[in-house]
Design an enzyme around this catalytic site. Structure first.
Site, PDB file in Angstrom:
ATOM      1  N   HIS A  23       0.921  -1.160  -0.061  1.00 42.70           N
ATOM      2  CA  HIS A  23       0.116   0.016   0.159  1.00 42.70           C
ATOM      3  C   HIS A  23       0.898   1.263   0.049  1.00 42.70           C
ATOM      4  CE1 HIS A  23      -3.685  -2.294   0.233  1.00 42.70           C
ATOM      5  NE2 HIS A  23      -3.353  -2.682   1.275  1.00 42.70           N
ATOM      6  N   ASN A  24       2.158   1.105   0.113  1.00 42.08           N
ATOM      7  CA  ASN A  24       3.251   2.225   0.097  1.00 42.08           C
ATOM      8  C   ASN A  24       3.193   2.754  -1.321  1.00 42.08           C
ATOM      9  OD1 ASN A  24       5.362   3.879  -0.234  1.00 42.08           O
ATOM     10  ND2 ASN A  24       5.893   3.475   1.952  1.00 42.08           N
ATOM     11  N   GLN A  25       2.958   4.062  -1.719  1.00 35.53           N
ATOM     12  CA  GLN A  25       2.815   4.557  -3.128  1.00 35.53           C
ATOM     13  C   GLN A  25       4.168   4.839  -3.545  1.00 35.53           C
ATOM     14  OE1 GLN A  25       0.326   7.913  -2.230  1.00 35.53           O
ATOM     15  NE2 GLN A  25      -1.404   6.748  -2.755  1.00 35.53           N
ATOM     16  N   PHE A  26       5.192   4.544  -2.987  1.00 34.86           N
ATOM     17  CA  PHE A  26       6.624   4.755  -3.315  1.00 34.86           C
ATOM     18  C   PHE A  26       6.870   4.275  -5.027  1.00 34.86           C
ATOM     19  CE2 PHE A  26      11.119   3.905  -4.275  1.00 34.86           C
ATOM     20  CZ  PHE A  26      11.759   5.198  -4.035  1.00 34.86           C
ATOM     21  N   SER A  63       5.350   8.991   0.753  1.00 30.08           N
ATOM     22  CA  SER A  63       4.612   7.973  -0.101  1.00 30.08           C
ATOM     23  C   SER A  63       3.882   6.853   0.810  1.00 30.08           C
ATOM     24  CB  SER A  63       5.436   7.202  -0.743  1.00 30.08           C
ATOM     25  OG  SER A  63       6.394   6.465  -0.114  1.00 30.08           O
TER      26      SER A  63
END
Length: 189
Positions: free
Chosen positions: A52-55, A151
């Site tokens: 779920h981290n947007q990095f 992020s």
């Protein structure tokens, strides 16, 4: 005999967690600094492994290449090709869970050695405000610095598209303007 209700007896001792070495190459000019890997990253032994981290989604859009579907090693190759490295501010800490706010007893990474070994790194982009708490330290050592919106899924104050405009402006510019904003993106290469 010690009192079983004393803080020393009831306090849970958490282990000291160890971070990762930097992902960096001789042509790296920009280093993205997080605070410390989350639980999913520590388990996978990969930067930004929490799905779920947007990095990786952000970097995919910035570099115009779908990094999310690539194996981790190939993602790193693509970052290196673009002169982008990864590291964290802390080399170790005590933390329960993955939130930056839970970091305790953080020990900084050895940035002095990094600067000597990789003098081509001129720009540091902090992935969120926790990582940026020591921004001034790096500015005093001659680095260009920029604080990017985190992020992390825990930072929900900004939509993905808003975050992306800041990340694009920061990573497409050959030098950091005094005040970077989504509007300054048009001035970037």
């Amino acid at each position: 005999m010690t009192d079983p209700n004393s803080p020393q007896e009831t306090e849970i001792q958490l282990p000291v967690l160890q971070g990762f070495p930097p992902v960096i190459g001789e042509h790296t000019h920009t280093l993205i600094l997080g605070s410390f890997p989350g639980q999913a990253s520590l388990q996978a032994q990969q930067y930004y492994a929490f799905r779920h981290n947007q990095f990786w989604r952000l970097l995919s859009a910035v570099l115009e290449r779908d990094l999310q579907t690539l194996p981790y090693a190939e993602r790193i190759i693509h970052l290196n090709v673009h002169g982008i490295g990864l590291w964290d501010v802390f080399r170790s800490c005590v933390r329960q869970g993955s939130l930056d706010s839970a970091i305790r007893d953080g020990q900084l990474n050895d940035f002095g050695s990094l600067q000597l070994r990789y003098p081509g790194v001129r720009r540091l982009c902090f992935n969120g405000k926790t990582a940026a708490k020591i921004e001034r330290h790096f500015q005093q050592r001659g680095y260009q610095t920029l604080v990017l919106p985190s992020s992390s899924p825990a930072y929900a104050a900004m939509r993905f598209e808003e975050k992306l405009s800041y990340w694009q402006a920061a990573l497409h510019c050959s030098s950091i303007p005094p005040s970077i904003s989504p509007q300054s993106h048009s001035n970037c290469i």
